[in-house]
Design a protein around this motif. Structure first.
Motif, PDB file in Angstrom:
ATOM      1  N   ASP A 151       1.358  10.518   2.342  1.00 44.59           N
ATOM      2  CA  ASP A 151       2.217   9.879   1.352  1.00 44.59           C
ATOM      3  C   ASP A 151       3.407  10.736   0.921  1.00 44.59           C
ATOM      4  O   ASP A 151       4.189  10.320   0.059  1.00 44.59           O
ATOM      5  N   ARG A 183      -3.970   7.439   2.225  1.00 43.89           N
ATOM      6  CA  ARG A 183      -2.890   6.657   1.625  1.00 43.89           C
ATOM      7  C   ARG A 183      -1.782   6.377   2.652  1.00 43.89           C
ATOM      8  O   ARG A 183      -2.085   5.889   3.739  1.00 43.89           O
ATOM      9  N   PHE A 185       0.709   4.074   2.388  1.00 42.50           N
ATOM     10  CA  PHE A 185       0.747   2.614   2.479  1.00 42.50           C
ATOM     11  C   PHE A 185       2.046   2.061   3.073  1.00 42.50           C
ATOM     12  O   PHE A 185       2.028   1.034   3.749  1.00 42.50           O
ATOM     13  N   SER A 186       3.157   2.728   2.837  1.00 42.41           N
ATOM     14  CA  SER A 186       4.442   2.222   3.329  1.00 42.41           C
ATOM     15  C   SER A 186       4.537   2.277   4.849  1.00 42.41           C
ATOM     16  O   SER A 186       5.425   1.648   5.440  1.00 42.41           O
ATOM     17  N   GLN A 223      -3.905  -4.391  -5.275  1.00 41.40           N
ATOM     18  CA  GLN A 223      -2.810  -4.891  -4.441  1.00 41.40           C
ATOM     19  C   GLN A 223      -2.810  -4.226  -3.058  1.00 41.40           C
ATOM     20  O   GLN A 223      -2.710  -4.900  -2.026  1.00 41.40           O
ATOM     21  N   GLU A 224      -2.934  -2.910  -3.036  1.00 43.69           N
ATOM     22  CA  GLU A 224      -2.880  -2.195  -1.765  1.00 43.69           C
ATOM     23  C   GLU A 224      -4.159  -2.392  -0.945  1.00 43.69           C
ATOM     24  O   GLU A 224      -4.110  -2.374   0.284  1.00 43.69           O
ATOM     25  N   LEU A 227      -3.624  -5.452   0.979  1.00 44.25           N
ATOM     26  CA  LEU A 227      -2.692  -5.189   2.082  1.00 44.25           C
ATOM     27  C   LEU A 227      -3.430  -4.554   3.259  1.00 44.25           C
ATOM     28  O   LEU A 227      -3.277  -4.991   4.412  1.00 44.25           O
TER      29      LEU A 227
END
Length: 281
Positions: A151, A183, A185-186, A223-224, A227
Motif C-alpha cells: 500500500d 492490502r 487495494f488500488s 467496502q473493500e 471488492l
C-alpha cells in the motif's frame, strides 16, 4: 385468401409464444441452484522466533504466514501447515535473505510507525533483490509468499508498475505457489489474476503507535471486502488487540464473521499467538 393467411400468421405467432413460455419455464425449473461453498483457511500471522513449542502451535492452523529469517529448512519440515513467507516489498526491513543486498539509494521515504525506510519498488536493483528473496524462500521449502507494504503505492503511485512487475515475475517463475499481498487495494484490478489472497490488515482495529491499538474504519473494511470478493480472492482478516476477548478482539472477530472471512487477531507486533484464535473455528 387474405383471411386465411392472417389466420395462419396468428396461429404461428401464438405457437411461438407458447413454445417460448414452455422453454423458459423448463429452463428455470432445471437451472442448478446449488452454490459452491468456499472454505477459507484457518491462518496465523506470526513474526516471532520459531522453536519446537511454536511449531506445535503453528500446526493447529492450515496456513501460516511467518518471517523466513526466524526459521530454517529443518524446522519448516516440521510445520504441517501451508507455509507462506513474509517478504517486505515496499519497505526496507531488516531481513537477510538471498545472495543480494539492496542499495541504499532505493529509499524514497520513511515510515515512522514501523521505523523503516520506504523503497522505490520500480528500481531494478530492488526488484533483483526481491527476486533473490523469493528464490531463497521457495528453495527453503516455503509454498508461497506474502508481499507486505504494497500500500505504499497510495503515497507513491509511480511504483505501481514495479509492484506489478515483481508479482508477474513471481507468478511466471513459480506458477504453482501461493501468492498474496497485504492490502494494496488500488492494484487489485491489475494483479487479481496473478495472486491468490489478500491479507487485509487493520480489519476493524489498527496499530497507531508501538503497543497502542485503536479502531479502524469499519465502513471502509466492508467496502473493500466486497471488492476483493468480487475478484474471487481469498480474504484473510488481520486485526490487533491488547489481549484475547477485549473490545478490540471482539470487534475484529465480529466484523470478520459478519463479512464471512477468516480472521486472526494478534498483538501489536505479531510476536505471539493467542490460543484463543484456535477456538474460533
Amino acid at each position: 385468401m387474405n383471411k386465411l393467411i392472417s389466420l395462419l400468421l396468428l396461429t404461428l405467432f401464438l405457437v411461438s409464444i407458447i413454445s417460448a413460455y414452455i422453454y423458459l419455464k423448463v429452463s428455470n425449473e432445471t437451472k442448478p441452484t446449488q452454490s459452491v461453498k468456499v472454505i477459507e483457511p484457518k491462518f496465523t500471522v506470526y513474526y516471532g522466533c520459531i522453536n519446537s513449542t511454536i511449531i506445535q502451535v503453528l500446526n493447529n492452523f492450515s496456513w501460516v504466514i511467518i518471517d523466513p529469517t526466524q526459521v530454517n529448512s529443518s524446522q519448516l519440515n516440521q510445520i504441517k501447515a501451508v507455509k507462506i513467507a513474509y517478504i517486505d516489498l515496499g519497505e526496507l526491513a531488516n531481513m537477510s535473505l538471498g545472495n543480494l543486498t539492496p542499495h541504499t539509494n532505493v529509499t524514497i521515504g520513511y515510515d515512522q510507525l514501523w521505523d523503516q525506510y520506504i523503497v522505490n519498488i520500480s528500481s531494478p536493483s530492488w526488484q533483483k533483490y526481491i527476486e533473490s528473496q523469493v528464490t531463497t524462500v521457495i528453495s527453503m521449502g516455503f509454498q508461497g509468499v506474502m508481499f507486505d507494504d504494497v500500500d505504499v503505492v497510495e503515497q507513491y503511485p509511480f511504483v505501481t508498475q514495479g509492484i506489478i512487475s515483481i508479482i508477474n515475475w513471481t507468478r511466471s517463475h513459480y506458477p504453482n505457489i501461493i501468492i498474496g499481498i497485504n492490502r494494496g487495494f488500488s492494484l487489485i484490478e491489475n494483479i487479481s489474476k496473478m495472486i491468490n489472497f489478500v491479507l487485509f490488515e487493520d480489519y476493524g482495529t489498527q496499530v497507531i503507535s508501538p503497543g497502542q491499538i485503536s479502531f479502524s474504519n469499519s465502513s471502509f473494511v466492508i467496502q473493500e471486502t466486497k471488492l476483493l470478493k468480487s475478484y474471487n480472492l481469498t480474504v484473510l482478516a488481520l486485526g490487533y488487540a491488547n489481549y484475547p476477548g477485549d473490545i478490540y478482539w471482539n470487534t475484529v472477530k465480529s466484523l470478520a464473521a459478519s463479512e464471512g472471512v477468516s480472521s486472526f487477531v494478534g498483538n501489536w507486533n505479531l510476536s505471539v499467538i493467542w490460543l484463543q484464535n484456535l477456538s474460533d473455528y
